[in-house]
Design a protein around this motif. Structure first.
Motif, mmCIF file in Angstrom:
data_model
loop_
_atom_site.group_PDB
_atom_site.id
_atom_site.type_symbol
_atom_site.label_atom_id
_atom_site.label_comp_id
_atom_site.label_asym_id
_atom_site.label_seq_id
_atom_site.Cartn_x
_atom_site.Cartn_y
_atom_site.Cartn_z
ATOM 1 N N LEU A 94 15.091 9.322 -41.309
ATOM 2 C CA LEU A 94 15.576 10.635 -41.042
ATOM 3 C C LEU A 94 15.578 11.551 -42.358
ATOM 4 N N ASP A 95 15.573 10.913 -43.442
ATOM 5 C CA ASP A 95 15.511 11.676 -44.812
ATOM 6 C C ASP A 95 14.418 12.237 -44.847
ATOM 7 N N SER A 96 13.267 11.761 -44.419
ATOM 8 C CA SER A 96 12.075 12.159 -44.424
ATOM 9 C C SER A 96 11.398 12.995 -43.524
ATOM 10 N N ASP A 126 32.866 -4.310 -37.762
ATOM 11 C CA ASP A 126 31.751 -5.351 -37.858
ATOM 12 C C ASP A 126 30.088 -5.223 -37.831
ATOM 13 N N THR A 127 29.959 -4.102 -38.403
ATOM 14 C CA THR A 127 28.516 -3.420 -38.416
ATOM 15 C C THR A 127 28.442 -3.389 -39.934
ATOM 16 N N LYS A 128 27.277 -2.484 -40.452
ATOM 17 C CA LYS A 128 26.991 -2.491 -41.668
ATOM 18 C C LYS A 128 27.457 -1.144 -42.515
ATOM 19 N N ARG A 175 30.595 3.206 -25.457
ATOM 20 C CA ARG A 175 30.941 4.498 -25.208
ATOM 21 C C ARG A 175 29.935 5.493 -25.214
ATOM 22 N N TYR A 176 28.665 5.138 -25.824
ATOM 23 C CA TYR A 176 27.532 5.883 -25.896
ATOM 24 C C TYR A 176 26.917 6.019 -24.638
ATOM 25 N N LEU A 177 27.040 4.689 -23.813
ATOM 26 C CA LEU A 177 26.213 4.487 -22.551
ATOM 27 C C LEU A 177 27.215 5.380 -21.437
ATOM 28 N N SER A 235 20.565 -2.116 -36.844
ATOM 29 C CA SER A 235 21.673 -2.936 -37.086
ATOM 30 C C SER A 235 22.867 -2.391 -36.256
ATOM 31 N N GLY A 236 24.015 -2.850 -36.356
ATOM 32 C CA GLY A 236 25.432 -2.235 -35.922
ATOM 33 C C GLY A 236 25.029 -1.818 -34.502
ATOM 34 N N LEU A 237 25.618 -0.618 -34.367
ATOM 35 C CA LEU A 237 25.862 0.029 -32.886
ATOM 36 C C LEU A 237 24.438 0.250 -32.166
ATOM 37 N N GLY A 238 23.499 0.824 -33.000
ATOM 38 C CA GLY A 238 22.276 1.128 -32.556
ATOM 39 C C GLY A 238 21.686 -0.244 -32.125
ATOM 40 N N TYR A 239 21.626 -1.267 -32.490
ATOM 41 C CA TYR A 239 21.069 -2.374 -32.081
ATOM 42 C C TYR A 239 21.917 -2.864 -30.771
ATOM 43 N N VAL A 250 29.891 11.787 -29.577
ATOM 44 C CA VAL A 250 30.692 10.662 -29.268
ATOM 45 C C VAL A 250 30.863 9.697 -30.173
ATOM 46 N N SER A 251 32.524 9.742 -30.690
ATOM 47 C CA SER A 251 32.489 8.623 -31.760
ATOM 48 C C SER A 251 32.710 7.226 -31.171
ATOM 49 N N PRO A 252 32.017 6.407 -31.505
ATOM 50 C CA PRO A 252 32.046 4.920 -31.282
ATOM 51 C C PRO A 252 33.287 4.344 -31.545
ATOM 52 N N GLY A 253 34.181 4.752 -32.242
ATOM 53 C CA GLY A 253 35.353 4.311 -32.768
ATOM 54 C C GLY A 253 35.340 3.262 -33.756
ATOM 55 N N ALA A 291 32.981 14.014 -47.573
ATOM 56 C CA ALA A 291 31.790 14.465 -47.016
ATOM 57 C C ALA A 291 31.307 13.942 -45.806
ATOM 58 N N TYR A 292 31.876 12.539 -45.407
ATOM 59 C CA TYR A 292 31.602 11.953 -44.237
ATOM 60 C C TYR A 292 32.345 12.677 -43.143
ATOM 61 N N ALA A 293 33.702 13.071 -43.289
ATOM 62 C CA ALA A 293 34.331 13.850 -42.318
ATOM 63 C C ALA A 293 33.591 15.202 -42.008
ATOM 64 N N ASN A 329 22.019 7.804 -33.102
ATOM 65 C CA ASN A 329 23.011 7.145 -33.187
ATOM 66 C C ASN A 329 23.132 6.624 -34.895
ATOM 67 N N ALA A 330 22.044 6.820 -35.759
ATOM 68 C CA ALA A 330 21.585 6.624 -37.012
ATOM 69 C C ALA A 330 22.709 7.449 -37.876
ATOM 70 N N GLY A 331 23.430 6.814 -38.831
ATOM 71 C CA GLY A 331 24.240 7.332 -39.697
ATOM 72 C C GLY A 331 24.928 6.498 -40.693
HETATM 73 N N1 LIG Z 1 30.920 1.152 -37.092
HETATM 74 C C1 LIG Z 1 32.151 2.421 -37.005
HETATM 75 O O1 LIG Z 1 33.328 1.798 -37.473
HETATM 76 C C2 LIG Z 1 31.962 3.658 -36.760
HETATM 77 C C3 LIG Z 1 32.808 4.786 -36.696
HETATM 78 C C4 LIG Z 1 32.588 5.881 -36.447
HETATM 79 C C5 LIG Z 1 31.263 6.274 -36.238
HETATM 80 N N2 LIG Z 1 30.305 5.639 -36.610
HETATM 81 C C6 LIG Z 1 29.002 5.799 -36.625
HETATM 82 O O2 LIG Z 1 28.194 5.006 -35.832
HETATM 83 C C7 LIG Z 1 26.973 5.128 -36.107
HETATM 84 C C8 LIG Z 1 26.359 3.806 -36.417
HETATM 85 O O3 LIG Z 1 26.942 3.103 -37.387
HETATM 86 P P1 LIG Z 1 26.927 1.383 -37.584
HETATM 87 O O4 LIG Z 1 28.499 1.095 -37.499
HETATM 88 O O5 LIG Z 1 26.187 0.787 -36.521
HETATM 89 O O6 LIG Z 1 26.395 1.326 -39.009
HETATM 90 P P2 LIG Z 1 25.197 0.532 -39.382
HETATM 91 O O7 LIG Z 1 25.248 -1.151 -39.067
HETATM 92 O O8 LIG Z 1 25.053 0.715 -41.166
HETATM 93 O O9 LIG Z 1 23.764 1.084 -38.808
HETATM 94 C C9 LIG Z 1 23.324 2.186 -39.055
HETATM 95 C C10 LIG Z 1 21.811 2.584 -38.581
HETATM 96 O O10 LIG Z 1 21.550 3.866 -39.067
HETATM 97 C C11 LIG Z 1 20.351 3.696 -39.675
HETATM 98 N N3 LIG Z 1 20.243 4.869 -40.888
HETATM 99 C C12 LIG Z 1 21.138 5.394 -41.597
HETATM 100 N N4 LIG Z 1 20.790 6.331 -42.226
HETATM 101 C C13 LIG Z 1 19.373 6.656 -41.844
HETATM 102 C C14 LIG Z 1 18.392 7.550 -42.072
HETATM 103 N N5 LIG Z 1 18.708 8.378 -43.121
HETATM 104 N N6 LIG Z 1 17.231 7.305 -41.655
HETATM 105 C C15 LIG Z 1 17.033 6.216 -40.801
HETATM 106 N N7 LIG Z 1 17.933 5.642 -40.193
HETATM 107 C C16 LIG Z 1 19.065 5.696 -40.827
HETATM 108 C C17 LIG Z 1 20.270 2.554 -40.652
HETATM 109 O O11 LIG Z 1 19.364 1.970 -41.104
HETATM 110 P P3 LIG Z 1 19.223 1.127 -42.483
HETATM 111 O O12 LIG Z 1 19.823 -0.073 -42.249
HETATM 112 O O13 LIG Z 1 17.537 1.065 -42.787
HETATM 113 O O14 LIG Z 1 19.786 2.020 -43.507
HETATM 114 C C18 LIG Z 1 21.098 1.421 -39.583
HETATM 115 O O15 LIG Z 1 20.113 1.303 -38.534
HETATM 116 C C19 LIG Z 1 26.634 5.995 -37.416
HETATM 117 O O16 LIG Z 1 26.310 7.439 -37.239
HETATM 118 C C20 LIG Z 1 28.281 5.924 -37.825
HETATM 119 O O17 LIG Z 1 28.455 6.950 -38.644
HETATM 120 C C21 LIG Z 1 30.384 4.142 -36.767
#
Ligand SMILES: NC(=O)c1ccc[n+]([C@@H]2O[C@H](COP(=O)([O-])OP(=O)(O)OC[C@H]3O[C@@H](n4cnc5c(N)ncnc54)[C@H](OP(=O)(O)O)[C@@H]3O)[C@@H](O)[C@H]2O)c1
Length: 325
Positions: A65-67, A224-226, A259-261, A13-17, A217-220, A189-191, A91-93
């Motif tokens: 990544l938890d396992s 509109d992601t999860k 930004r990642y690219l 989902s989100g930025l990875g996708y 790299v912060s995507p900013g 905890a996130y910070a 990217n996952a987080g």
């Molecule tokens: N969006 C923002 O505003 C923003 C700003 C700054 C930084 N970021 C960073 O950008 C990254 C991507 O976020 P996003 O916005 O794209 O959020 P997202 O839509 O929730 O996507 C996060 C992805 O990471 C996966 N993930 C999370 N924890 C995981 C784990 N322990 N093992 C495997 N997969 C895991 C999720 O899988 P599941 O769906 O299975 O959980 C999902 O595919 C994160 O690191 C986030 O901290 C985002």
């Protein structure tokens, strides 16, 4: 860097996708997309293939990544393929839950992706599965540098002095495990998770072979992601909607993923640095962050040692996959 094989974690989902889609548009030959379950990764790969006109292979890979067992299986799969990765996008987080969640290994949920990413990265390095000029990008976030309302990182030197006789490695380990001596505040905890990522990046850069580079790299802001699905109502329904009203504080997932690219094309001269929006912003151009706490070498090395201890994997001493356990 060769535009041949990229691996994107958290691509379901989100930025990875969005990143996987962008990479396809930029002529990458194969993009390995990971998801916590194989079914999730397969679904993302199929959807990406259907959306993409370019000739590119999307390869699904299960990676939770938890396992540690899941990381080990993913590594074994990559070793079996035997083809080096040119761009490793970690990217996952997640933004942590309102109530504290620990993984089975006793790691706070928003810290866990770094531990899994460390195991994956060291495993790939040890197996010679990163190409000589590989680029590694890991997702950071602005709260790591401070100055973001509602998010506060821990002053590790002071925390170590107060609770761990000055031992910063022990202090960082306590943050990763969210205890002892750590009060659970989800945004903090996130910070902390993103600050430890910035420090880990600097420490990894010092250990990489000379042609490779790593950047945090912060995507900013890209709401509109999860990303905030697990966050508390104050962040979800108050802070983010208010911030989104301010022009330039939010951007599309595609713009954020770019930004990642962009960073993947940076040189080795800036390896180890943390790139984020300008102070007070969550969008626009990225710049190397100069805040002194980010460049504190003792904290960077303490973070590395804490991650090594918690993950059970060190770069210099992990020649085989069996070290990931
Ligand atoms: N969006 C923002 O505003 C923003 C700003 C700054 C930084 N970021 C960073 O950008 C990254 C991507 O976020 P996003 O916005 O794209 O959020 P997202 O839509 O929730 O996507 C996060 C992805 O990471 C996966 N993930 C999370 N924890 C995981 C784990 N322990 N093992 C495997 N997969 C895991 C999720 O899988 P599941 O769906 O299975 O959980 C999902 O595919 C994160 O690191 C986030 O901290 C985002």
């Amino acid at each position: 860097m060769e535009h041949s094989i990229a691996l994107v974690t958290g691509a379901t989902s989100g930025l990875g996708y969005a990143s996987a889609r962008l990479l396809a548009g930029e002529g990458w030959h194969e993009i390995i997309v990971t998801g916590r379950s194989l079914a999730g990764a397969q679904q993302a790969a199929a959807q990406l293939a259907a959306e993409t006109k370019a000739k590119v292979v999307f390869t699904p890979l299960e990676l939770d990544l938890d396992s540690p067992t899941s990381v080990q299986s993913a590594l074994a799969e990559l070793v079996k393929r035997g083809r080096p990765i040119d761009f490793l996008l970690l990217n996952a987080g997640l933004v942590p839950f309102k109530k504290r969640v620990l993984t089975a290994s006793g790691i706070e949920a928003s810290q866990a992706p770094l531990i899994g990413h460390h195991q994956l990265t060291v495993g790939l390095l040890s197996a010679n599965l990163l190409s000589p000029n590989a680029r590694i990008v890991i997702a950071g976030a602005e709260p790591a540098r401070g100055g973001v309302p509602m998010f506060k990182y821990t002053g590790v030197p002071a925390f170590a002095a107060k609770s761990y006789q000055g031992n910063r490695t022990a202090a960082v380990e306590a943050l990763i495990r969210n205890g002892p001596n750590v009060k659970y505040v989800p945004n903090n905890a996130y910070a902390d998770a993103k600050l430890i990522i910035a420090w880990w990046t600097a420490a990894l850069a010092r250990r990489l072979p000379s042609g490779m580079a790593v950047y945090a790299v912060s995507p900013g802001g890209a709401t509109d992601t999860k990303v905030v699905r697990s966050a508390g109502p104050l962040l979800k329904y108050l802070f983010i909607p208010i911030v989104n009203l301010i022009p330039g504080m939010n951007q599309t997932p595609e713009t954020a993923a770019r930004r990642y690219l962009q960073a993947s094309e940076f040189g080795t001269d800036v390896s180890g640095q943390f790139f984020a929006s300008a102070q007070g912003k969550f969008s626009g151009p990225i710049e190397a962050q100069r805040h002194p706490h980010l460049h504190d070498r003792a904290s960077q090395e303490a973070a590395w040692q804490a991650v090594v201890k918690v993950s059970g994997v060190d770069f210099s001493s992990a020649p085989s996959l069996s070290a990931v356990s």
